[in-house]
Design a protein around this motif. Structure first.
Motif, PDB file in Angstrom:
ATOM      1  N   VAL A  21       1.029  -1.188   0.344  1.00 15.46           N
ATOM      2  CA  VAL A  21      -0.060  -0.157  -0.374  1.00 15.46           C
ATOM      3  C   VAL A  21       0.597   1.129   0.075  1.00 15.46           C
ATOM      4  O   VAL A  21       0.379   2.024  -0.864  1.00 15.46           O
ATOM      5  N   ASN A  22       2.054   0.729   0.670  1.00 15.67           N
ATOM      6  CA  ASN A  22       2.352   2.708   1.287  1.00 15.67           C
ATOM      7  C   ASN A  22       3.837   2.887  -0.636  1.00 15.67           C
ATOM      8  O   ASN A  22       3.105   3.710  -0.681  1.00 15.67           O
ATOM      9  N   LEU A  23       3.639   1.434  -1.015  1.00 16.58           N
ATOM     10  CA  LEU A  23       4.754   1.472  -2.096  1.00 16.58           C
ATOM     11  C   LEU A  23       3.291   2.564  -3.308  1.00 16.58           C
ATOM     12  O   LEU A  23       3.814   3.385  -4.094  1.00 16.58           O
ATOM     13  N   THR A  24       2.669   1.903  -2.896  1.00 21.86           N
ATOM     14  CA  THR A  24       1.594   2.082  -3.928  1.00 21.86           C
ATOM     15  C   THR A  24       1.624   3.425  -4.197  1.00 21.86           C
ATOM     16  O   THR A  24       1.010   4.433  -5.358  1.00 21.86           O
ATOM     17  N   LEU A  25       0.810   4.031  -3.138  1.00 17.28           N
ATOM     18  CA  LEU A  25       0.820   5.753  -2.861  1.00 17.28           C
ATOM     19  C   LEU A  25       1.470   6.367  -3.183  1.00 17.28           C
ATOM     20  O   LEU A  25       1.904   7.178  -3.943  1.00 17.28           O
ATOM     21  N   ALA A  26       2.696   5.725  -2.780  1.00 15.27           N
ATOM     22  CA  ALA A  26       4.246   6.702  -3.143  1.00 15.27           C
ATOM     23  C   ALA A  26       4.738   6.780  -5.030  1.00 15.27           C
ATOM     24  O   ALA A  26       4.676   7.511  -5.440  1.00 15.27           O
ATOM     25  N   LEU A  27       4.006   5.941  -5.114  1.00 11.58           N
ATOM     26  CA  LEU A  27       3.932   5.689  -7.215  1.00 11.58           C
ATOM     27  C   LEU A  27       3.250   6.198  -7.530  1.00 11.58           C
ATOM     28  O   LEU A  27       3.637   7.596  -8.758  1.00 11.58           O
ATOM     29  N   LEU A  28       1.659   6.453  -6.573  1.00  8.48           N
ATOM     30  CA  LEU A  28       0.606   7.689  -7.524  1.00  8.48           C
ATOM     31  C   LEU A  28       1.539   9.301  -7.091  1.00  8.48           C
ATOM     32  O   LEU A  28       1.004   9.623  -8.088  1.00  8.48           O
ATOM     33  N   VAL A  29       1.638   9.322  -5.986  1.00  8.88           N
ATOM     34  CA  VAL A  29       2.194  10.482  -5.719  1.00  8.88           C
ATOM     35  C   VAL A  29       3.665  10.730  -7.135  1.00  8.88           C
ATOM     36  O   VAL A  29       3.663  12.292  -7.458  1.00  8.88           O
ATOM     37  N   SER A  30       4.330  10.230  -6.973  1.00 10.99           N
ATOM     38  CA  SER A  30       6.105  10.666  -8.370  1.00 10.99           C
ATOM     39  C   SER A  30       5.131  10.687  -9.959  1.00 10.99           C
ATOM     40  O   SER A  30       4.889  11.100 -10.373  1.00 10.99           O
ATOM     41  N   GLY A  31       3.411   9.591 -10.361  1.00 18.02           N
ATOM     42  CA  GLY A  31       2.567  10.156 -10.838  1.00 18.02           C
ATOM     43  C   GLY A  31       2.642  10.617 -11.293  1.00 18.02           C
ATOM     44  O   GLY A  31       2.382  12.154 -12.221  1.00 18.02           O
ATOM     45  N   LEU A  32       1.849  11.618 -10.089  1.00 12.21           N
ATOM     46  CA  LEU A  32       1.617  13.260  -9.869  1.00 12.21           C
ATOM     47  C   LEU A  32       2.430  14.211 -10.542  1.00 12.21           C
ATOM     48  O   LEU A  32       2.273  15.157 -11.509  1.00 12.21           O
ATOM     49  N   PHE A  33       4.033  13.866  -9.707  1.00  8.70           N
ATOM     50  CA  PHE A  33       5.326  14.872 -10.266  1.00  8.70           C
ATOM     51  C   PHE A  33       5.435  14.630 -11.813  1.00  8.70           C
ATOM     52  O   PHE A  33       5.438  15.207 -12.409  1.00  8.70           O
ATOM     53  N   ILE A  34       5.106  13.489 -12.413  1.00 10.50           N
ATOM     54  CA  ILE A  34       5.542  13.270 -13.539  1.00 10.50           C
ATOM     55  C   ILE A  34       4.486  14.284 -14.523  1.00 10.50           C
ATOM     56  O   ILE A  34       4.875  14.391 -15.642  1.00 10.50           O
TER      57      ILE A  34
END
Lengths: 371, 506
Positions: A21-34
């Motif tokens: 779950v933590n990883l997924t959230l991190a990737l979502l936030v990263s996706g937002l950056f991109i």
């Protein structure tokens, strides 16, 4: 919210679901950056996956990065079981590399496999020695290892620059690096193995150090959970008072744990010197020591967790460089930020959603059990 | 006219497959002191945590003053006039009393006349109930007894009409207990309702007007305290009759196994806590060391077991000097010579609570055969050994792989005791063996200590429970202010005499 009874939480919830779950959230936030940077996040994911798995050299790069993260992740984990935050993996790896090089170059008259074994020992001894000083200060003086190991990273970096410029520089050239080791001492690379089977591939830094990483993982697991030393280290880490009562010396165990930790970090030097550069180049640890902290936290300080966590960071490193190649708006630093977000979510914010997730599963399981 | 202030109907609470509370019905009348008694793990604390809103019941209803209420958090309980004083205090150590009490309300209170009003209200409360607290003192400067009063004051200030106290006397000295009881009685006189959770029968008999007994998650009886007696309550609690006085054989003391000469010990702050102490313990006898907490017993035990440095004086084991100010044996070396130690504070010292039970069952012996062969732990032998001694010492549940913090206090104590006694030590140092342990386990632990004595061990028993010292010891010494102030044969001593010695009066 009522506190969750920890003993009722199934192991797979706290060890698999929560990190995912933590990883997924991190990737979502990263996706937002991109997205904000003006690129398509889904395309970025595709590129990451292609870059790290899509072709054989890319995959080999992923495993090469994994090797480094396994060493530094294990290093952090061992010290952590004695409740010591060894932030000094970076410096210990640097000095470990010095050990590898000095042994390899000075014992080059010996048969190659023996030189390898001695060099590995050199990496461990030098890395451990660099960790010993902060450990000794912690054990006798209470100087906090977080502070001293950070300082020792700087000292290591300065010392190595001094050595590379003034003492062991290859005088035939201008750059801050040493002469190359004799070619027969180089670790066989993945490319060489592939060639044995008639497969021709381009260069990749993956080499037999990967096997050493697997061996180190098994060693750490055995040490921490199956030996008396691991038992004593964990006892000191969890309850120092009780350890003293049982005749276990905190002094001794702090030093042992830190030295083993430093030795493991030193192994990074084996991968980099014998496997990749074949000489010492300035700044070769390149931040792997710090990323190892995140790897260990994400892997819950257990080799079984550290290996996949290291692999994940390997994917990000390799896939990330693929992305920066193909997407003009994404720079290398963007992926440093992505790593940062992952560290943030799996380290600092690790417990953000843990209570909710755990109580969700505990309640679900209770309903099932009573139904 | 008695009217119920708190009514619980058919309360059920499960944790996984453990049914902690089964169909509990309980009615508490206004203006009474109501005791809830039961062994550790009987479900008392769970029930009260439900009333205080820390846990939610799976089913059942709670009524306060006849009105059904829904308790989702401690905040709801406080609004409904329910306050709780926990076993472990919830205070910020470096705050003053006043700061602790207004914590959470400070938005309106820190400045101005609201604060003055709060101070005045608190002073009035202190006066009414004779709490005698200085609002400006810092918590860390207060004794345990006073900290508890701060907790009580905090609850009262927040409007508690029902005050729940969870094992309030576990950490108090006898004098502090008396003071607490006085306060509780004056609270009752002012019309407050008190729920007292305890496993000490004496407290129930002394203080309460009604008592409810819990056993294994069920409510097994309610009665007026005047209609019952200790023996009857004890039987209800454990479901069988218990020996309150131990039968033990005549002492057959042999040679001196352990002796201490002129021992002086300092604590971590360099304060002398043990002053010129002489002790002699013979084979086959239990020497009881009585005294109010904090008179040097802790430091003495630590020095004797090799944990703390000796300032001056000597310690002899079987006639051989093991420690003096120059050199001393560490705990492991002493263990090898046949000295075992059950420490006073099991969670701080005796156990690594994050370890699994089997890891704690070999703690301190982990480097010996067969647990460890050339430094590799022998998992199979450790587990089979653990199962064996867990059965022998009736540790429940009998699962060596369970994390130790999930065991109840009594069972944690049994883990330590089984570990230390299993080695058949020649000398056994025991600190507070039954603190926070239920009656069934107390009896068991006492019997084991007597067995050890009868097998010829020399035992030093340090306890703040006078009853325990009296029922177990063959000889009793009293410690006050770091010194041994009296020595008595157990045959001809009364608790009054000991009490006076403990208080430093004679």
């Amino acid at each position: 919210m009522a506190p969750v009874d920890k003993s009722k939480v199934p192991w797979w919830v706290s060890n698999l679901i929560v990190p995912l779950v933590n990883l997924t959230l991190a990737l979502l936030v990263s996706g937002l950056f991109i997205f904000i940077a003006g690129e398509n996040p889904f395309e970025a994911v595709r590129l990451i996956i292609y870059g790290s798995f899509g072709y054989i050299e890319g995959f080999a790069y992923t495993l090469y990065y994994t090797t480094n993260f396994v060493f530094t992740g294990l290093a952090f984990a061992v010290a952590f079981h004695c409740r010591l935050f060894n932030i000094g993996g970076e410096g210990q790896a640097y000095i470990g590399g010095l050990g590898v090089f000095l042994v390899a170059i000075n014992f080059s008259f010996l048969p190659v496999p023996i030189v390898w074994l001695l060099s590995i020992a050199g990496a461990v001894v030098f890395g451990a020695a660099w960790a010993f000083i902060p450990a000794y200060l912690q054990a006798t003086r209470g100087s906090h290892v977080v502070i001293t190991t950070i300082m020792f990273n700087f000292i290591a970096a300065s010392l190595m620059v001094f050595l590379l410029v003034d003492v062991i520089r290859d005088t035939a050239q201008m750059g801050p690096h040493t002469v190359a080791l004799p070619k027969e001492q180089w670790f066989p690379s993945f490319k060489d193995f592939a060639a044995l089977f008639g497969i021709k591939i381009r260069y990749s830094p993956l080499n037999i150090s990967f096997l050493l990483a697997i061996a180190a993982s098994v060693f750490v697991w055995f040490l921490v959970w199956k030996t008396r030393w691991g038992y004593e280290m964990r006892a000191v880490g969890h309850n120092t008072q009780a350890a003293i009562y049982a005749g276990i010396s905190p002094y001794k165990n702090i030093i042992i744990a830190m030295c083993i930790s430093g030795g493991l970090a030193g192994l990074l030097g084996v991968n980099e010197i014998l496997g990749v550069h074949h000489k010492i180049v300035a700044g070769f640890p390149a931040g792997y020591g710090f990323t190892g902290i995140a790897v260990a936290l994400m892997g819950r300080n257990h080799p079984i967790g550290i290996f996949p966590a290291a692999f994940l960071f390997g994917i990000l490193y390799q896939g990330g460089s693929e992305v920066t190649f193909d997407m003009p708006n994404i720079t290398r630093y963007m992926f440093v930020a992505v790593q940062g977000v992952i560290i943030l979510f799996s380290g600092a914010l690790e417990n953000l959603f843990r209570p909710q997730i755990e109580s969700f599963f505990v309640n679900r399981l209770n309903i099932k059990a009573s139904a | 006219m008695v009217s119920p202030i708190l009514e619980l109907t058919n309360i059920n609470k499960s944790f996984g497959h453990v049914h902690a509370n089964k169909n509990i019905n309980l009615t508490i009348n206004k203006g009474t002191i109501h005791g809830i008694i039961g062994e550790n793990g009987a479900g008392k604390s769970t029930l009260m945590s439900i009333v205080f809103g820390l846990y939610q019941a799976n089913s059942g209803t709670i009524k306060v003053n006849g009105k059904e209420i829904n308790l989702r958090s401690p905040k709801d309980s406080i609004i409904n006039g329910i306050g709780m004083v926990h076993q472990h205090f919830m205070l910020v150590e470096n705050f003053t009393v006043l700061e602790n009490i207004i914590l959470g309300f400070e938005g309106e209170l820190v400045f101005g006349k609201n604060l003055e009003k709060a101070k005045k209200d608190l002073k009035d409360l202190c006066d009414t109930y004779k709490l005698n607290i200085d609002l400006n003192s810092t918590i860390s400067d207060l004794s345990v007894g006073f900290r508890q009063r701060v907790e009580i004051l905090k609850s009262l200030y927040r409007g508690a009409e029902i005050l729940i106290l969870d094992e309030p006397t576990g950490v108090l000295t006898p004098q502090e207990v008396d003071e607490l009881f006085k306060i509780l009685r004056s609270l009752k006189e002012e019309g407050k309702t008190i729920v007292l959770i305890t496993h000490k029968l004496i407290e129930i008999m002394d203080l309460t007007s009604e008592v409810s007994v819990m056993r294994q998650g069920e409510m097994v009886g309610h009665t007026k305290t005047e209609n019952t007696n200790k023996e009857q309550l004890a039987e209800m609690m454990v479901g069988r009759s218990v020996l309150l006085r131990l039968d033990k054989s005549e002492v057959k003391a042999g040679e001196v196994l352990f002796s201490v000469k002129n021992l002086t010990v300092k604590d971590d702050l360099d304060v002398t806590r043990v002053k010129n102490v002489d002790l002699e313990i013979r084979s086959g006898e239990i020497l009881g060391l009585a005294g109010v907490t904090g008179n040097g017993q802790t430091e003495l035990l630590e020095a004797l077991s090799g944990i703390r440095k000796v300032e001056s004086g000597e310690i002899y084991l079987e006639g051989k000097k093991v420690s003096d100010s120059q050199k001393f044996l560490d705990p492991r070396e002493l263990k090898d010579k046949g000295l075992a130690h059950v420490p006073e504070d099991r969670q701080r010292m005796g156990l690594v609570t994050d370890f699994k039970a089997y890891e704690n069952l070999i703690f301190g012996y982990h480097d010996q055969q067969p647990f460890s062969k050339s430094s590799v732990l022998n998992h199979r032998d450790i587990i089979s050994h653990s199962k064996k001694i867990m059965e022998e010492y009736d540790v429940r549940p009998q699962s060596p792989n369970l994390i130790t913090s999930n065991f109840s206090g009594g069972n944690q104590q049994k883990i330590i005791l089984s570990r230390e006694l299993n080695e058949n030590p020649k000398v056994l140092l025991v600190g507070q063996p039954t603190r926070g342990v239920d009656i069934g386990a107390i009896e068991f632990i006492h019997q084991r200590l007597i067995d050890m004595r009868d097998r010829g061990a020399a035992i030093l028993l340090v306890s703040v429970e006078l009853d325990e010292v009296l029922s177990l010891s063959d000889r009793i010494v009293v410690m006050f202010d770091g010194m041994i102030v009296g020595e008595k044969e157990n045959k001809n001593v009364t608790d009054r005499e000991l009490g006076l010695l403990m208080a430093g009066v004679v």
